[in-house]
Design a protein around this motif. Structure first.
Motif, mmCIF file in Angstrom:
data_model
loop_
_atom_site.group_PDB
_atom_site.id
_atom_site.type_symbol
_atom_site.label_atom_id
_atom_site.label_comp_id
_atom_site.label_asym_id
_atom_site.label_seq_id
_atom_site.Cartn_x
_atom_site.Cartn_y
_atom_site.Cartn_z
ATOM 1 N N PRO A 9 -27.777 -16.850 -15.557
ATOM 2 C CA PRO A 9 -29.080 -16.263 -15.918
ATOM 3 C C PRO A 9 -30.048 -16.295 -14.739
ATOM 4 C CG PRO A 9 -28.922 -18.485 -16.757
ATOM 5 C CD PRO A 9 -27.570 -18.158 -16.205
ATOM 6 N N TRP A 24 -33.584 -13.809 -24.711
ATOM 7 C CA TRP A 24 -33.200 -15.195 -24.437
ATOM 8 C C TRP A 24 -31.955 -15.541 -25.250
ATOM 9 C CZ3 TRP A 24 -35.354 -17.873 -20.579
ATOM 10 C CH2 TRP A 24 -36.613 -17.483 -20.112
ATOM 11 N N ARG A 25 -30.976 -16.126 -24.580
ATOM 12 C CA ARG A 25 -29.715 -16.485 -25.235
ATOM 13 C C ARG A 25 -29.522 -18.004 -25.165
ATOM 14 N NH1 ARG A 25 -26.072 -12.112 -21.887
ATOM 15 N NH2 ARG A 25 -27.592 -10.386 -21.998
ATOM 16 N N GLU A 26 -29.095 -18.562 -26.282
ATOM 17 C CA GLU A 26 -29.043 -20.020 -26.427
ATOM 18 C C GLU A 26 -27.710 -20.590 -25.957
ATOM 19 O OE1 GLU A 26 -29.245 -23.257 -30.111
ATOM 20 O OE2 GLU A 26 -30.281 -21.302 -30.285
ATOM 21 N N ARG A 83 -35.080 -21.674 -19.821
ATOM 22 C CA ARG A 83 -36.206 -22.371 -20.419
ATOM 23 C C ARG A 83 -35.685 -23.339 -21.470
ATOM 24 N NH1 ARG A 83 -39.044 -17.899 -24.535
ATOM 25 N NH2 ARG A 83 -37.353 -17.899 -26.095
ATOM 26 N N ARG A 135 -41.917 -13.966 -23.235
ATOM 27 C CA ARG A 135 -41.707 -14.884 -24.359
ATOM 28 C C ARG A 135 -40.750 -14.300 -25.385
ATOM 29 N NH1 ARG A 135 -44.522 -19.191 -26.612
ATOM 30 N NH2 ARG A 135 -46.127 -18.975 -25.005
ATOM 31 N N PRO A 142 -39.561 -13.039 -17.180
ATOM 32 C CA PRO A 142 -39.279 -13.882 -18.356
ATOM 33 C C PRO A 142 -40.362 -13.774 -19.427
ATOM 34 C CG PRO A 142 -40.142 -15.239 -16.594
ATOM 35 C CD PRO A 142 -40.039 -13.845 -16.031
ATOM 36 N N PRO A 148 -40.122 -21.192 -18.389
ATOM 37 C CA PRO A 148 -39.066 -20.446 -17.705
ATOM 38 C C PRO A 148 -38.976 -20.837 -16.235
ATOM 39 C CG PRO A 148 -40.280 -18.993 -19.164
ATOM 40 C CD PRO A 148 -40.999 -20.302 -19.175
ATOM 41 N N GLU A 158 -32.239 -22.179 -23.311
ATOM 42 C CA GLU A 158 -31.942 -20.750 -23.356
ATOM 43 C C GLU A 158 -32.014 -20.158 -21.954
ATOM 44 O OE1 GLU A 158 -33.962 -19.708 -27.678
ATOM 45 O OE2 GLU A 158 -35.234 -19.937 -25.895
ATOM 46 N N GLY A 159 -31.296 -19.067 -21.754
ATOM 47 C CA GLY A 159 -31.345 -18.358 -20.487
ATOM 48 C C GLY A 159 -31.536 -16.868 -20.713
ATOM 49 N N THR A 160 -31.971 -16.193 -19.673
ATOM 50 C CA THR A 160 -32.148 -14.741 -19.744
ATOM 51 C C THR A 160 -31.819 -14.127 -18.390
ATOM 52 O OG1 THR A 160 -33.689 -12.950 -20.271
ATOM 53 C CG2 THR A 160 -34.601 -14.860 -19.136
ATOM 54 N N TYR A 220 -33.335 -16.822 -15.375
ATOM 55 C CA TYR A 220 -34.283 -17.870 -15.774
ATOM 56 C C TYR A 220 -33.671 -18.714 -16.892
ATOM 57 C CZ TYR A 220 -37.956 -15.307 -13.263
ATOM 58 O OH TYR A 220 -38.702 -14.671 -12.298
#
Length: 473
Positions: A427, A354-356, A431, A350, A348, A463, A341-343, A429
């Motif tokens: 993104p 967050w996008r997959e 994770r 929890r 960052p 992240p 996932e990224g943001t 970050y």
């Protein structure tokens, strides 16, 4: 030299050659479409870095002499063109020697790719394609009938593929001996297909029958390949049917298809043999010399099969002339998946936005039904399955994958089904989290429309921000 050839197998040779050329074409297309992100000059495991530390004798390849992405692409596209020509039957229009040289071209090019492909090309079907492709060089064209000794060697390869796979199962996971492995395999296999959910939900007694039939096909039937006709044809046909069953139940790249291709020259097709000239002496000498070499090298896979410490999918020479095979010596009971996932959030959290990232073949969104990709090989998706089994499998390349996602690398994003971020706005970050996946029941499927149910297990990668991200922003 009637002893040297078997005119009754000319149709089997023809079908085998065309089908093998088709697999070569798929293999080269896979290389063309994926190499830049995987092993290109800026790839996750760059070829230039590999050849710097690897001597030519250990990994002979054209790319040991020179590498650039343009040169690699040229070689791969040349492999596509020659494979397409062989698929169209151009080798039959050439003199015998020229047809043999034409078959040698895709073998040389694909050997060059595999030997620098590192982890991305460490699959048994890569070596199998090379071993079979090398034998195809000496199978002849319409000028001569198929050589008996090469037909025998093709059966010998098929025997090792099936019998080796059977032995590794019996020596490996106890569930194969208890006939219970298919209670789990359809759910935990590397890349399920569109019918895998239904195979998993077959009655357990039928799963027992499947495993028992598999043992018969792999441990008994291979010996019948060397029996007189029509017994050998019956054995090959049974293997083809079994492989087609596996094609329906999952995505195993071209492993099942090349096994089917190997069985084709065993079949005695009911077709009249054309008139062919006698085999020229130089051809007889070359075929016999190469066959003697391959039989001598065959000592290593035989020793491996007889060993209690049998290993799967290993080459015994840098040219991949003889290899040992096997699959699923152990079967996972639980399916894990790494979800990346990224943001764009500056911090960052929890529970942040967050996008997959969605992959093409591996499970992700529980509502997305698996698709059929085989015989095409999604190399990144397969390695993600290994990464979920243990982070050690992902050590050499996972960090590079994350870095390229943070950079919005277009070549890497092309390997994915969908990126939630455009290349020019990556993104901040990224994770990775580990989830447990299981197939839904019939009731859950009707109520939710989801074929998977997933449960969060733990953090896989915290992240992470690119070293150059602060400078870019």
């Amino acid at each position: 030299m009637e002893w040297f050839t078997a005119s009754g197998y000319w149709m089997g040779r023809l079908v085998f050659q065309r089908a093998l050329a088709g697999l070569y074409l798929i293999a080269f297309l896979t290389a063309v479409l994926q190499f830049r992100a995987l092993i290109g000059a800026r790839g996750m495991l760059p070829v230039p870095r590999f050849v710097e530390r690897t001597p030519f004798a250990r990994a002979p390849s054209l790319f040991q002499l020179r590498y650039s992405d343009r040169f690699f692409a040229g070689c791969a596209w040349t492999g596509c063109a020659v494979s397409a020509a062989l698929l169209a039957g151009v080798d039959s229009l050439l003199p015998l020697w020229a047809g043999m040289l034409l078959w040698l071209v895709p073998w040389t090019l694909y050997l060059s790719i595999v030997n620098v492909g590192q982890t991305w090309y460490a699959f048994g079907w890569e070596s199998l394609l090379l071993e079979v492709g090398f034998l195809a060089v000496f199978l002849g064209n319409d000028e001569v009938a198929p050589p008996v000794v090469v037909l025998f060697l093709l059966r010998w390869v098929l025997f090792r593929v099936e019998f080796g796979a059977g032995l590794i199962k019996m020596r490996g996971d106890p569930c194969w001996r208890r006939l219970t492995c298919l209670d789990h395999h359809h759910e935990t296999q590397p890349m399920p297909g569109p019918l895998s959910w239904f195979f998993h939900h077959l009655p357990k007694p039928l799963h027992r029958v499947e495993v028992a039939a598999n043992h018969v096909t792999q441990l008994v039937v291979p010996f019948l390949l060397f029996a007189p006709q029509p017994v050998a044809t019956g054995a090959a046909t049974l293997m083809i049917v079994t492989q087609l069953w596996l094609v329906l139940s999952g995505n195993f790249s071209w492993l099942n298809w090349i096994t089917i291709v190997l069985a084709l020259p065993v079949v005695a097709f009911p077709a009249a043999s054309p008139d062919t000239a006698g085999a020229p002496p130089w051809y007889v000498a070359v075929v016999l010399a190469v066959s003697a070499l391959l039989l001598a090298l065959g000592y290593h896979p035989v020793r491996n099969m007889l060993s209690r410490r049998q290993v799967m999918n290993r080459s015994f020479d840098p040219l991949h002339l003889v290899n040992t095979y096997g699959a699923f010596g152990s079967v996972s009971r639980i399916r894990y998946e790494v979800v990346i996932e990224g943001t764009v959030d500056g911090t960052p959290r929890r529970d942040g936005d967050w996008r997959e990232y969605e992959f093409r073949g591996k499970p992700g969104d529980p509502r997305r039904w698996p698709r059929q990709f085989a015989p095409y090989h999604l190399r990144l998706d397969w390695l993600m399955w290994f990464a979920a089994l243990s982070p050690s499998y992902a050590g050499p390349w996972f960090g590079a994958l994350v870095e390229r996602l943070l950079e919005g690398d277009r070549d890497t994003l092309r390997l994915l089904r969908r990126s939630p971020f455009p290349p020019d706005a990556p993104p901040r970050y990224v994770r990775a989290r580990l989830f447990r996946y299981r197939y839904t029941t019939w009731r859950e499927l009707r109520e939710t429309g989801a074929c998977w149910e997933r449960t969060y297990v733990r953090e896989y990668l915290p992240p992470t921000r690119s070293a150059g991200a602060a400078d870019r922003r």
